[in-house]
Design a protein around this motif. Sequence first.
Motif, PDB file in Angstrom:
ATOM      1  N   VAL A 123      54.179   9.643  81.012  1.00  0.00           N
ATOM      2  CA  VAL A 123      55.144   9.432  82.092  1.00  0.00           C
ATOM      3  C   VAL A 123      54.471   9.516  83.463  1.00  0.00           C
ATOM      4  O   VAL A 123      54.735   8.691  84.346  1.00  0.00           O
ATOM      5  N   PHE A 124      53.575  10.487  83.651  1.00  0.00           N
ATOM      6  CA  PHE A 124      52.998  10.680  84.985  1.00  0.00           C
ATOM      7  C   PHE A 124      51.724   9.875  85.235  1.00  0.00           C
ATOM      8  O   PHE A 124      51.343   9.663  86.381  1.00  0.00           O
ATOM      9  N   LEU A 125      51.038   9.444  84.182  1.00  0.00           N
ATOM     10  CA  LEU A 125      49.882   8.560  84.312  1.00  0.00           C
ATOM     11  C   LEU A 125      50.111   7.371  83.391  1.00  0.00           C
ATOM     12  O   LEU A 125      49.503   7.274  82.330  1.00  0.00           O
ATOM     13  N   PRO A 126      50.989   6.455  83.785  1.00  0.00           N
ATOM     14  CA  PRO A 126      51.482   5.441  82.853  1.00  0.00           C
ATOM     15  C   PRO A 126      50.416   4.634  82.126  1.00  0.00           C
ATOM     16  O   PRO A 126      50.378   4.621  80.905  1.00  0.00           O
ATOM     17  N   VAL A 127      49.536   3.970  82.823  1.00  0.00           N
ATOM     18  CA  VAL A 127      48.580   3.096  82.154  1.00  0.00           C
ATOM     19  C   VAL A 127      47.507   3.917  81.446  1.00  0.00           C
ATOM     20  O   VAL A 127      47.238   3.716  80.253  1.00  0.00           O
ATOM     21  N   LEU A 128      46.906   4.853  82.147  1.00  0.00           N
ATOM     22  CA  LEU A 128      45.864   5.685  81.553  1.00  0.00           C
ATOM     23  C   LEU A 128      46.421   6.523  80.405  1.00  0.00           C
ATOM     24  O   LEU A 128      45.803   6.643  79.343  1.00  0.00           O
ATOM     25  N   GLY A 129      47.591   7.109  80.601  1.00  0.00           N
ATOM     26  CA  GLY A 129      48.211   7.920  79.555  1.00  0.00           C
ATOM     27  C   GLY A 129      48.544   7.110  78.321  1.00  0.00           C
ATOM     28  O   GLY A 129      48.336   7.562  77.192  1.00  0.00           O
ATOM     29  N   ALA A 130      49.041   5.893  78.509  1.00  0.00           N
ATOM     30  CA  ALA A 130      49.368   5.035  77.371  1.00  0.00           C
ATOM     31  C   ALA A 130      48.117   4.637  76.608  1.00  0.00           C
ATOM     32  O   ALA A 130      48.090   4.673  75.373  1.00  0.00           O
ATOM     33  N   ILE A 131      47.063   4.289  77.323  1.00  0.00           N
ATOM     34  CA  ILE A 131      45.810   3.913  76.656  1.00  0.00           C
ATOM     35  C   ILE A 131      45.232   5.102  75.900  1.00  0.00           C
ATOM     36  O   ILE A 131      44.816   4.976  74.740  1.00  0.00           O
ATOM     37  N   LEU A 132      45.217   6.280  76.519  1.00  0.00           N
ATOM     38  CA  LEU A 132      44.698   7.471  75.843  1.00  0.00           C
ATOM     39  C   LEU A 132      45.526   7.824  74.620  1.00  0.00           C
ATOM     40  O   LEU A 132      44.978   8.189  73.575  1.00  0.00           O
ATOM     41  N   TYR A 133      46.851   7.713  74.737  1.00  0.00           N
ATOM     42  CA  TYR A 133      47.697   8.019  73.575  1.00  0.00           C
ATOM     43  C   TYR A 133      47.419   7.045  72.433  1.00  0.00           C
ATOM     44  O   TYR A 133      47.296   7.449  71.276  1.00  0.00           O
ATOM     45  N   LEU A 134      47.338   5.758  72.741  1.00  0.00           N
ATOM     46  CA  LEU A 134      47.125   4.772  71.688  1.00  0.00           C
ATOM     47  C   LEU A 134      45.745   4.919  71.042  1.00  0.00           C
ATOM     48  O   LEU A 134      45.589   4.626  69.860  1.00  0.00           O
ATOM     49  N   LEU A 135      44.761   5.387  71.787  1.00  0.00           N
ATOM     50  CA  LEU A 135      43.424   5.568  71.229  1.00  0.00           C
ATOM     51  C   LEU A 135      43.246   6.926  70.541  1.00  0.00           C
ATOM     52  O   LEU A 135      42.606   7.004  69.489  1.00  0.00           O
ATOM     53  N   ILE A 136      43.804   7.984  71.113  1.00  0.00           N
ATOM     54  CA  ILE A 136      43.558   9.336  70.616  1.00  0.00           C
ATOM     55  C   ILE A 136      44.792   9.952  69.969  1.00  0.00           C
ATOM     56  O   ILE A 136      44.718  10.527  68.886  1.00  0.00           O
ATOM     57  N   GLY A 137      45.929   9.853  70.636  1.00  0.00           N
ATOM     58  CA  GLY A 137      47.134  10.574  70.229  1.00  0.00           C
ATOM     59  C   GLY A 137      47.734  10.123  68.917  1.00  0.00           C
ATOM     60  O   GLY A 137      48.331  10.922  68.197  1.00  0.00           O
ATOM     61  N   ARG A 138      47.577   8.852  68.579  1.00  0.00           N
ATOM     62  CA  ARG A 138      48.164   8.365  67.332  1.00  0.00           C
ATOM     63  C   ARG A 138      47.507   9.021  66.127  1.00  0.00           C
ATOM     64  O   ARG A 138      48.108   9.122  65.067  1.00  0.00           O
ATOM     65  N   GLY A 139      46.290   9.489  66.268  1.00  0.00           N
ATOM     66  CA  GLY A 139      45.597  10.186  65.184  1.00  0.00           C
ATOM     67  C   GLY A 139      46.112  11.596  64.963  1.00  0.00           C
ATOM     68  O   GLY A 139      45.825  12.210  63.938  1.00  0.00           O
ATOM     69  N   GLN A 140      46.883  12.132  65.892  1.00  0.00           N
ATOM     70  CA  GLN A 140      47.411  13.491  65.783  1.00  0.00           C
ATOM     71  C   GLN A 140      48.771  13.545  65.108  1.00  0.00           C
ATOM     72  O   GLN A 140      49.297  14.620  64.879  1.00  0.00           O
ATOM     73  N   LYS A 141      49.316  12.382  64.782  1.00  0.00           N
ATOM     74  CA  LYS A 141      50.644  12.351  64.169  1.00  0.00           C
ATOM     75  C   LYS A 141      50.584  12.845  62.729  1.00  0.00           C
ATOM     76  O   LYS A 141      49.554  12.752  62.071  1.00  0.00           O
ATOM     77  N   VAL A 142      51.730  13.326  62.251  1.00  0.00           N
ATOM     78  CA  VAL A 142      51.863  13.728  60.863  1.00  0.00           C
ATOM     79  C   VAL A 142      51.970  12.468  60.029  1.00  0.00           C
ATOM     80  O   VAL A 142      52.780  11.573  60.328  1.00  0.00           O
ATOM     81  N   LYS A 143      51.183  12.396  58.978  1.00  0.00           N
ATOM     82  CA  LYS A 143      51.225  11.242  58.104  1.00  0.00           C
ATOM     83  C   LYS A 143      52.475  11.319  57.236  1.00  0.00           C
ATOM     84  O   LYS A 143      52.791  12.367  56.669  1.00  0.00           O
ATOM     85  N   ALA A 144      53.217  10.239  57.136  1.00  0.00           N
ATOM     86  CA  ALA A 144      54.433  10.199  56.316  1.00  0.00           C
ATOM     87  C   ALA A 144      54.051  10.169  54.851  1.00  0.00           C
ATOM     88  O   ALA A 144      53.196   9.382  54.437  1.00  0.00           O
ATOM     89  N   SER A 145      54.661  11.033  54.062  1.00  0.00           N
ATOM     90  CA  SER A 145      54.367  11.065  52.639  1.00  0.00           C
ATOM     91  C   SER A 145      55.334  10.138  51.904  1.00  0.00           C
ATOM     92  O   SER A 145      56.538  10.128  52.170  1.00  0.00           O
ATOM     93  N   ILE A 146      54.806   9.349  51.007  1.00  0.00           N
ATOM     94  CA  ILE A 146      55.632   8.407  50.230  1.00  0.00           C
ATOM     95  C   ILE A 146      56.102   9.130  48.967  1.00  0.00           C
ATOM     96  O   ILE A 146      55.300   9.654  48.210  1.00  0.00           O
ATOM     97  N   GLN A 147      57.416   9.158  48.766  1.00  0.00           N
ATOM     98  CA  GLN A 147      57.980   9.871  47.599  1.00  0.00           C
ATOM     99  C   GLN A 147      58.593   8.926  46.641  1.00  0.00           C
ATOM    100  O   GLN A 147      59.171   7.975  46.896  1.00  0.00           O
TER     101      GLN A 147
END
Length: 80
Positions: A56-80
């Motif tokens: 929100v506060f660093l829109p372009v830089l924050g979005a790029i960093l999230y897409l490169l780094i942050g997506r790896g921190q998500k919980v992986k969905a388990s298939i049941q």
Amino acid sequence: MLNTLLFIGGIGGAEILLLLFFIGIPAILWLWALIDLLRSDFKNSINKLIWVILIVFLPVLGAILYLLIGRGQKVKASIQ
């Protein structure tokens, strides 16, 4: 009619492409990162809050960093 609308105020095709490049693409990137973040689960809720603040506060830089780094921190969905 279209040519008349394009040149109102001195805006031509080149200016529209520049606006798309400098405003449109970053806006789409920002929305994509924010929607992906809000729909995801994280191991630690503090990480999600930090990413929201960063995007929100660093829109372009924050979005790029999230897409490169942050997506790896998500919980992986388990298939049941």
